[in-house]
Design a protein around this motif. Structure first.
Motif, PDB file in Angstrom:
ATOM      1  N   TRP A 181      12.560  92.474  47.867  1.00 26.96           N
ATOM      2  CA  TRP A 181      12.506  91.345  46.950  1.00 26.96           C
ATOM      3  C   TRP A 181      11.539  90.328  47.499  1.00 26.96           C
ATOM      4  CZ3 TRP A 181      15.578  91.293  42.524  1.00 26.96           C
ATOM      5  CH2 TRP A 181      16.502  92.331  42.431  1.00 26.96           C
ATOM      6  N   ARG A 182      10.751  89.749  46.611  1.00 21.75           N
ATOM      7  CA  ARG A 182       9.826  88.705  47.046  1.00 21.75           C
ATOM      8  C   ARG A 182       9.905  87.537  46.089  1.00 21.75           C
ATOM      9  NH1 ARG A 182       4.070  88.699  45.053  1.00 21.75           N
ATOM     10  NH2 ARG A 182       4.242  89.717  43.062  1.00 21.75           N
ATOM     11  N   VAL A 183       9.464  86.399  46.571  1.00 23.37           N
ATOM     12  CA  VAL A 183       9.442  85.199  45.751  1.00 23.37           C
ATOM     13  C   VAL A 183       8.310  85.333  44.746  1.00 23.37           C
ATOM     14  CG1 VAL A 183       9.079  82.702  45.785  1.00 23.37           C
ATOM     15  CG2 VAL A 183      10.430  83.788  47.588  1.00 23.37           C
ATOM     16  N   VAL A 184       8.600  85.111  43.479  1.00 26.58           N
ATOM     17  CA  VAL A 184       7.597  85.209  42.417  1.00 26.58           C
ATOM     18  C   VAL A 184       6.523  84.162  42.662  1.00 26.58           C
ATOM     19  CG1 VAL A 184       7.177  84.923  39.946  1.00 26.58           C
ATOM     20  CG2 VAL A 184       9.236  86.094  40.735  1.00 26.58           C
ATOM     21  N   GLY A 221      20.053  91.872  51.398  1.00 27.60           N
ATOM     22  CA  GLY A 221      20.187  90.426  51.400  1.00 27.60           C
ATOM     23  C   GLY A 221      20.252  89.832  50.009  1.00 27.60           C
ATOM     24  N   VAL A 222      19.923  90.631  49.000  1.00 32.33           N
ATOM     25  CA  VAL A 222      19.897  90.137  47.621  1.00 32.33           C
ATOM     26  C   VAL A 222      21.036  90.737  46.791  1.00 32.33           C
ATOM     27  CG1 VAL A 222      18.529  90.006  45.493  1.00 32.33           C
ATOM     28  CG2 VAL A 222      17.421  89.710  47.711  1.00 32.33           C
ATOM     29  N   THR A 223      21.311  92.015  46.957  1.00 28.37           N
ATOM     30  CA  THR A 223      22.339  92.683  46.160  1.00 28.37           C
ATOM     31  C   THR A 223      23.707  91.995  46.255  1.00 28.37           C
ATOM     32  OG1 THR A 223      21.153  94.770  46.346  1.00 28.37           O
ATOM     33  CG2 THR A 223      23.464  94.893  45.697  1.00 28.37           C
ATOM     34  N   LEU A 258      24.316  88.913  46.581  1.00 27.94           N
ATOM     35  CA  LEU A 258      24.231  87.682  45.796  1.00 27.94           C
ATOM     36  C   LEU A 258      24.360  87.981  44.302  1.00 27.94           C
ATOM     37  CD1 LEU A 258      21.297  85.939  47.701  1.00 27.94           C
ATOM     38  CD2 LEU A 258      23.761  85.565  47.986  1.00 27.94           C
ATOM     39  N   ILE A 259      23.856  89.130  43.890  1.00 26.37           N
ATOM     40  CA  ILE A 259      23.990  89.547  42.488  1.00 26.37           C
ATOM     41  C   ILE A 259      25.456  89.894  42.209  1.00 26.37           C
ATOM     42  CG2 ILE A 259      23.330  91.292  40.780  1.00 26.37           C
ATOM     43  CD1 ILE A 259      20.583  91.425  42.304  1.00 26.37           C
ATOM     44  N   LYS A 260      26.095  90.608  43.141  1.00 28.06           N
ATOM     45  CA  LYS A 260      27.503  90.992  42.969  1.00 28.06           C
ATOM     46  C   LYS A 260      28.422  89.778  42.927  1.00 28.06           C
ATOM     47  CE  LYS A 260      27.174  95.584  44.953  1.00 28.06           C
ATOM     48  NZ  LYS A 260      27.538  96.463  46.077  1.00 28.06           N
ATOM     49  N   LEU A 261      28.078  88.730  43.668  1.00 25.71           N
ATOM     50  CA  LEU A 261      28.884  87.508  43.673  1.00 25.71           C
ATOM     51  C   LEU A 261      28.547  86.590  42.496  1.00 25.71           C
ATOM     52  CD1 LEU A 261      28.808  86.616  47.481  1.00 25.71           C
ATOM     53  CD2 LEU A 261      30.825  87.249  46.133  1.00 25.71           C
ATOM     54  N   ALA A 262      27.637  87.027  41.631  1.00 26.36           N
ATOM     55  CA  ALA A 262      27.184  86.271  40.459  1.00 26.36           C
ATOM     56  C   ALA A 262      26.478  84.982  40.852  1.00 26.36           C
ATOM     57  CB  ALA A 262      28.344  85.981  39.502  1.00 26.36           C
ATOM     58  N   LEU A 263      25.814  84.992  42.007  1.00 27.23           N
ATOM     59  CA  LEU A 263      25.014  83.844  42.429  1.00 27.23           C
ATOM     60  C   LEU A 263      23.586  83.972  41.927  1.00 27.23           C
ATOM     61  CD1 LEU A 263      26.339  83.467  46.089  1.00 27.23           C
ATOM     62  CD2 LEU A 263      27.076  82.248  44.036  1.00 27.23           C
ATOM     63  N   LEU A 264      23.168  85.208  41.655  1.00 26.22           N
ATOM     64  CA  LEU A 264      21.859  85.494  41.068  1.00 26.22           C
ATOM     65  C   LEU A 264      22.075  86.309  39.805  1.00 26.22           C
ATOM     66  CD1 LEU A 264      19.692  86.704  44.119  1.00 26.22           C
ATOM     67  CD2 LEU A 264      19.500  84.526  42.926  1.00 26.22           C
ATOM     68  N   GLU A 265      21.226  86.076  38.811  1.00 27.44           N
ATOM     69  CA  GLU A 265      21.292  86.882  37.596  1.00 27.44           C
ATOM     70  C   GLU A 265      19.877  87.161  37.106  1.00 27.44           C
ATOM     71  OE1 GLU A 265      23.384  84.790  34.525  1.00 27.44           O
ATOM     72  OE2 GLU A 265      21.889  83.203  34.401  1.00 27.44           O
ATOM     73  N   GLN A 266      19.756  88.249  36.366  1.00 22.31           N
ATOM     74  CA  GLN A 266      18.445  88.632  35.851  1.00 22.31           C
ATOM     75  C   GLN A 266      18.003  87.647  34.779  1.00 22.31           C
ATOM     76  OE1 GLN A 266      18.166  92.726  34.817  1.00 22.31           O
ATOM     77  NE2 GLN A 266      15.955  92.641  34.517  1.00 22.31           N
ATOM     78  N   THR A 267      16.721  87.317  34.817  1.00 28.39           N
ATOM     79  CA  THR A 267      16.157  86.391  33.827  1.00 28.39           C
ATOM     80  C   THR A 267      15.624  87.184  32.646  1.00 28.39           C
ATOM     81  OG1 THR A 267      13.945  86.458  34.801  1.00 28.39           O
ATOM     82  CG2 THR A 267      15.470  84.786  35.655  1.00 28.39           C
ATOM     83  N   ASN A 268      15.202  86.480  31.618  1.00 23.97           N
ATOM     84  CA  ASN A 268      14.628  87.118  30.434  1.00 23.97           C
ATOM     85  C   ASN A 268      13.128  87.316  30.565  1.00 23.97           C
ATOM     86  OD1 ASN A 268      17.108  87.214  29.148  1.00 23.97           O
ATOM     87  ND2 ASN A 268      16.859  85.156  28.313  1.00 23.97           N
ATOM     88  N   LEU A 270      13.155  85.495  42.239  1.00 24.23           N
ATOM     89  CA  LEU A 270      12.920  86.686  43.050  1.00 24.23           C
ATOM     90  C   LEU A 270      12.598  87.847  42.131  1.00 24.23           C
ATOM     91  CD1 LEU A 270      15.874  86.524  45.609  1.00 24.23           C
ATOM     92  CD2 LEU A 270      13.494  85.893  45.972  1.00 24.23           C
ATOM     93  N   GLU A 271      11.695  88.715  42.592  1.00 25.76           N
ATOM     94  CA  GLU A 271      11.398  89.917  41.833  1.00 25.76           C
ATOM     95  C   GLU A 271      11.466  91.120  42.768  1.00 25.76           C
ATOM     96  OE1 GLU A 271       7.515  89.837  40.099  1.00 25.76           O
ATOM     97  OE2 GLU A 271       6.519  89.437  41.987  1.00 25.76           O
TER      98      GLU A 271
END
Length: 183
Positions: free
Chosen positions: A115-118, A132-134, A136-146, A104-105
């Protein structure tokens, strides 16, 4: 007067109970069926009262304490819908060929974070809301990529959570929380 904290799993249980009552009420109204919403609310409050009076012993403990995934009930409905959409390929438990989940970006749409699918350049594809995304980030289900830009992918915890959801989904588990009723 200070209030004591309530276990997050117990709060999630109460919210799901309320969502179920609302969903049944809406369905009954939509199809002109009889309903007993007051009775359902009364039974839910009675259960909650007895649970508090008994010190929480009436509630079965979560079967996954110390688990390697987040219970679906602990994820907000909007975030569940996002996770459902981006993890559909994880429903296949075979060792080979399980589709990788989407990246997601963050994009700006009409001045709002979305947010949209890359790689999905379809102009009609509906973006996901920040709400709908934030979570998931707070629950550590999503993380930023490099990767360049603001892109997020499922973490190991996120993948395990999705796999557990899809396992229960395929088994038609009636205890899975509702998807479409938001609080």
């Amino acid at each position: 007067m200070t209030t004591s904290k309530i276990d997050k799993h117990l709060r999630a249980h109460f919210k799901e109970r309320a969502r179920g009552i609302i969903a049944r009420d809406r369905m009954a109204r939509k199809y002109g069926q009889s309903q007993n919403t007051i009775g359902e609310i009364e039974r839910a409050l009675t259960e909650t009262f007895l649970l508090g009076r008994n010190g929480g012993e009436a509630m079965p403990p979560s079967g996954h304490q110390g688990k390697d995934f987040v219970d679906w009930i602990e994820i907000s409905p909007r975030a569940r819908q996002t996770l459902f959409s981006i993890s559909a390929g994880l429903g296949d438990h075979s060792k080979q060929g399980a589709a990788s989940p989407h990246l997601l970006e963050r994009v700006l749409v009409s001045g709002r974070n979305r947010w949209r699918v890359v790689g999905n350049d379809d102009q009609y594809a509906r973006p996901f809301s920040d709400g709908g995304v934030t979570p998931l980030i707070k629950l550590a289900l999503l993380e930023q990529t490099n990767e360049p830009g603001v892109r997020f992918a499922l973490t190991e915890l996120g993948v395990a959570t999705c796999r557990e959801f899809w396992r229960r989904w395929k088994a038609r588990d009636p205890t899975l929380p509702l998807m479409g009723v938001r609080s």
